[in-house]
Design a protein around this motif. Structure first.
Motif, mmCIF file in Angstrom:
data_model
loop_
_atom_site.group_PDB
_atom_site.id
_atom_site.type_symbol
_atom_site.label_atom_id
_atom_site.label_comp_id
_atom_site.label_asym_id
_atom_site.label_seq_id
_atom_site.Cartn_x
_atom_site.Cartn_y
_atom_site.Cartn_z
ATOM 1 N N VAL A 153 14.325 6.237 -4.407
ATOM 2 C CA VAL A 153 14.366 7.701 -4.318
ATOM 3 C C VAL A 153 12.999 8.241 -3.908
ATOM 4 O O VAL A 153 12.889 9.144 -3.075
ATOM 5 N N ALA A 154 11.929 7.676 -4.487
ATOM 6 C CA ALA A 154 10.576 8.114 -4.142
ATOM 7 C C ALA A 154 10.275 7.862 -2.672
ATOM 8 O O ALA A 154 9.589 8.655 -2.015
ATOM 9 N N LEU A 155 10.795 6.768 -2.127
ATOM 10 C CA LEU A 155 10.562 6.465 -0.709
ATOM 11 C C LEU A 155 11.329 7.416 0.202
ATOM 12 O O LEU A 155 10.859 7.753 1.291
ATOM 13 N N TRP A 156 12.498 7.854 -0.238
ATOM 14 C CA TRP A 156 13.209 8.876 0.537
ATOM 15 C C TRP A 156 12.397 10.165 0.569
ATOM 16 O O TRP A 156 12.369 10.874 1.583
ATOM 17 N N GLU A 157 11.719 10.473 -0.538
ATOM 18 C CA GLU A 157 10.861 11.655 -0.566
ATOM 19 C C GLU A 157 9.678 11.480 0.384
ATOM 20 O O GLU A 157 9.276 12.435 1.075
ATOM 21 N N THR A 158 9.122 10.272 0.438
ATOM 22 C CA THR A 158 8.042 10.011 1.390
ATOM 23 C C THR A 158 8.529 10.200 2.818
ATOM 24 O O THR A 158 7.812 10.764 3.663
ATOM 25 N N GLU A 159 9.734 9.749 3.102
ATOM 26 C CA GLU A 159 10.278 9.914 4.446
ATOM 27 C C GLU A 159 10.473 11.395 4.772
ATOM 28 O O GLU A 159 10.231 11.838 5.903
ATOM 29 N N ARG A 160 10.892 12.184 3.756
ATOM 30 C CA ARG A 160 11.026 13.627 3.976
ATOM 31 C C ARG A 160 9.672 14.235 4.325
ATOM 32 O O ARG A 160 9.562 15.068 5.235
ATOM 33 N N ARG A 161 8.623 13.812 3.580
ATOM 34 C CA ARG A 161 7.276 14.321 3.876
ATOM 35 C C ARG A 161 6.841 13.933 5.288
ATOM 36 O O ARG A 161 6.246 14.735 6.013
ATOM 37 N N LEU A 162 7.137 12.710 5.676
ATOM 38 C CA LEU A 162 6.798 12.255 7.016
ATOM 39 C C LEU A 162 7.430 13.158 8.071
ATOM 40 O O LEU A 162 6.767 13.611 9.011
ATOM 41 N N ARG A 216 0.826 -1.207 0.000
ATOM 42 C CA ARG A 216 0.000 0.000 0.000
ATOM 43 C C ARG A 216 0.859 1.255 0.000
ATOM 44 O O ARG A 216 1.910 1.310 0.630
ATOM 45 N N SER A 217 0.388 2.281 -0.702
ATOM 46 C CA SER A 217 1.111 3.546 -0.756
ATOM 47 C C SER A 217 1.126 4.203 0.623
ATOM 48 O O SER A 217 0.151 4.127 1.383
ATOM 49 N N LEU A 218 2.223 4.869 0.926
ATOM 50 C CA LEU A 218 2.323 5.641 2.157
ATOM 51 C C LEU A 218 1.971 7.109 1.936
ATOM 52 O O LEU A 218 1.927 7.882 2.886
ATOM 53 N N GLY A 219 1.729 7.478 0.681
ATOM 54 C CA GLY A 219 1.292 8.840 0.407
ATOM 55 C C GLY A 219 2.310 9.658 -0.349
ATOM 56 O O GLY A 219 3.482 9.696 0.033
ATOM 57 N N ASP A 220 1.864 10.322 -1.435
ATOM 58 C CA ASP A 220 2.757 11.181 -2.210
ATOM 59 C C ASP A 220 2.403 12.658 -2.039
ATOM 60 O O ASP A 220 2.737 13.492 -2.877
ATOM 61 N N SER A 221 1.695 12.961 -0.964
ATOM 62 C CA SER A 221 1.410 14.351 -0.605
ATOM 63 C C SER A 221 1.349 14.431 0.914
ATOM 64 O O SER A 221 1.166 13.410 1.591
ATOM 65 N N ASP A 222 1.491 15.635 1.440
ATOM 66 C CA ASP A 222 1.440 15.791 2.894
ATOM 67 C C ASP A 222 0.097 15.319 3.444
ATOM 68 O O ASP A 222 0.027 14.701 4.520
ATOM 69 N N LYS A 223 -0.978 15.604 2.717
ATOM 70 C CA LYS A 223 -2.305 15.210 3.181
ATOM 71 C C LYS A 223 -2.423 13.693 3.269
ATOM 72 O O LYS A 223 -2.928 13.158 4.271
ATOM 73 N N LEU A 224 -1.922 12.985 2.257
ATOM 74 C CA LEU A 224 -2.013 11.524 2.279
ATOM 75 C C LEU A 224 -1.112 10.924 3.346
ATOM 76 O O LEU A 224 -1.462 9.915 3.966
ATOM 77 N N LEU A 234 -0.694 8.292 8.680
ATOM 78 C CA LEU A 234 -0.260 8.388 10.072
ATOM 79 C C LEU A 234 -1.431 8.190 11.023
ATOM 80 O O LEU A 234 -1.290 7.537 12.066
ATOM 81 N N VAL A 235 -2.583 8.747 10.683
ATOM 82 C CA VAL A 235 -3.768 8.551 11.507
ATOM 83 C C VAL A 235 -4.130 7.064 11.569
ATOM 84 O O VAL A 235 -4.500 6.532 12.614
ATOM 85 N N GLN A 236 -4.004 6.388 10.445
ATOM 86 C CA GLN A 236 -4.400 4.982 10.361
ATOM 87 C C GLN A 236 -3.462 4.059 11.137
ATOM 88 O O GLN A 236 -3.915 3.143 11.832
ATOM 89 N N ILE A 237 -2.145 4.265 11.011
ATOM 90 C CA ILE A 237 -1.210 3.272 11.534
ATOM 91 C C ILE A 237 -0.206 3.815 12.551
ATOM 92 O O ILE A 237 0.489 3.031 13.194
ATOM 93 N N GLY A 238 -0.097 5.117 12.687
ATOM 94 C CA GLY A 238 0.843 5.686 13.649
ATOM 95 C C GLY A 238 2.261 5.790 13.090
ATOM 96 O O GLY A 238 2.615 5.162 12.095
ATOM 97 N N GLU A 239 3.085 6.591 13.772
ATOM 98 C CA GLU A 239 4.437 6.844 13.274
ATOM 99 C C GLU A 239 5.306 5.590 13.256
ATOM 100 O O GLU A 239 6.050 5.342 12.290
#
Length: 445
Positions: free
Chosen positions: A367-376, A324-332, A337-342
């Protein structure tokens, strides 16, 4: 040269002053000789159990292993396990000696050990006792059974998994005849308690050389974990994957942090793929629904191996949600995070990174996952509202408005969703105004 810690040196001196030969033995000698810090120190001695009790009569001791010749002395620097020189009797249950007999010298004691690198003893004055060539094997990076390898594994089948674990942790090559005997005797692992199998496999999975060990001994691993056998040589036939299911999975294992639940979840994340595989008219493989099937396999396996309830829940969530995607925007990202926690979010990030590297095809996925981590990290730094307890209103506030029962929980969750999506400010005024405006929708719940 081995520098014994003070508490071990004192214990050896105490025993020898009383007239009983004593040595440091086993894993602490092996680890010291290879330049690693031993986890604990074990001694062996010519003293019989009652004689050991007399020597350490004024010390704090544990006598739980005394019938097998072992006394544990509790010191301020850590426990010392001291065992009388002994030879084991038969192993009718394939795990434990039926009895022991005490022997007069250290060489006879070392003969009962499993691998040569652990069949060495050290004395501060007499130096190394190495009757089975353990030092040469240690220097050559070879794991070799002491004496007849079939006999060693017939005595205690757990030694088979210990061998694979040592290969994973130390990076050693298992000597040819020893490896062949491990495979010949693998059926005897059915005698081993599930908890011991779990602990050895966990140590294997968390080893520095786990990927190589899993590759070299896939037949032993799948013998003890038959649910995973279909993964071996299961071609993926997919442009996103360079390797078969097993090779992909074990490469991914080596890419995630060496934490037990993460490595178990990574090993199991694609275990359902063989059962779900279809091939389309263009010869491309697909694995629709495999996360759920993988979860079912993981549940069967983790319950059989008696993982804790907490570990099972964590592993199953990671297996089920690895695709499952972890989100490609801050909103997602906030929604996930609400669903599964940090903590679980970071777990999934680690597994998805390992998964991406294990595919061997698209480095840009990492690289895309590093971007997701930055958003997190950005979202967390904003101290965003991500849980009901962070809302500026609570159930009592909604009760005051006239809501009751399940309607309160439903309204709170909807308010949280609106705050997470950025459509509503997390202020008491804004939340209560929104709740009042939607009261009628909730009265019937």
């Amino acid at each position: 040269m081995i520098d014994l810690p003070a508490h071990a040196a004192r214990a050896i001196a105490r025993l020898e002053d009383a007239g009983y030969e004593a040595w440091a033995v086993g894993g602490c000698v092996r680890d010291s000789l290879r330049g690693a810090q031993p986890h604990d120190w074990d001694l062996c001695t010519a003293a019989k159990p009652t004689e050991m009790q007399a020597v350490f009569a004024r010390e704090r001791v544990l006598e739980t292993g005394l019938k097998h010749g072992t006394l544990t002395v509790l010191t301020d620097d850590g426990p010392l396990e001291i065992t009388s020189f002994r030879a084991d009797g038969g192993y009718s249950d394939g795990r434990h000696p039926d009895g022991v007999r005490f022997v007069p010298d250290v060489t006879a004691d070392l003969a009962r050990r499993d691998f040569t690198v652990g069949a060495m003893a050290w004395h501060p004055d007499r130096g190394l006792c190495d009757p089975y060539g353990g030092l040469d094997d240690l220097q050559d990076g070879v794991l070799r059974a002491v004496g007849d390898p079939d006999a060693r594994f017939q005595e205690d089948a757990l030694r088979i998994l210990r061998g694979v674990r040592f290969a994973s942790q130390l990076g050693f090559t298992v000597e040819t005849e020893t490896a062949a005997a491990m495979r010949r005797q693998v059926g005897r692992l059915s005698c081993v308690a599930a908890e011991r199998v779990r602990e050895e496999l966990t140590g294997l999975l968390c080893g520095r050389f786990a990927t190589r060990a899993l590759r070299d001994f896939s037949d032993i691993l799948t013998a003890v974990l038959p649910e995973l056998a279909p993964m071996v040589d299961c071609a993926q036939q997919n442009p996103h994957h360079l390797y078969d299911v097993w090779e992909h999975s074990i490469r991914a294992v080596g890419q995630v942090p060496a934490e037990p639940c993460l490595r178990w979840a990574t090993l199991l994340h694609d275990s359902g793929k063989p059962a779900c595989k279809t091939v389309d008219e263009n010869g491309v493989g697909h694995f629709y629904g495999h996360p759920q099937v993988s979860r079912e396999i993981a549940e069967t396996l983790t319950r059989r191996l008696r993982f804790s309830s907490e570990q099972i829940a964590r592993i199953l969530l990671l297996v089920e949600q690895h695709d499952r995607s972890l989100g490609d925007s801050d909103k997602l990202v906030r929604r996930r995070l609400v669903q599964i926690g940090e903590n679980r979010f970071r777990d999934l990030l680690a597994i998805k990174k390992g998964d991406a590297v294990g595919q061997g095809t698209h480095p840009d996925n990492v690289v895309a996952l590093w971007e997701t981590e930055r958003r997190l990290n950005t979202v967390l730094a904003q101290d965003a509202c991500l849980s009901l307890r962070q809302l500026a209103v609570n159930g009592n506030d909604l009760t005051s408005l006239g809501l009751h029962g399940p309607a309160i929980g439903a309204m709170l969750h909807d308010l949280l969703d609106a705050v997470v999506d950025g459509t509503l400010d997390n202020t008491r005024k804004a939340l209560l105004a929104h709740a009042r405006a939607r009261m009628e929708e909730y009265h019937d719940q």
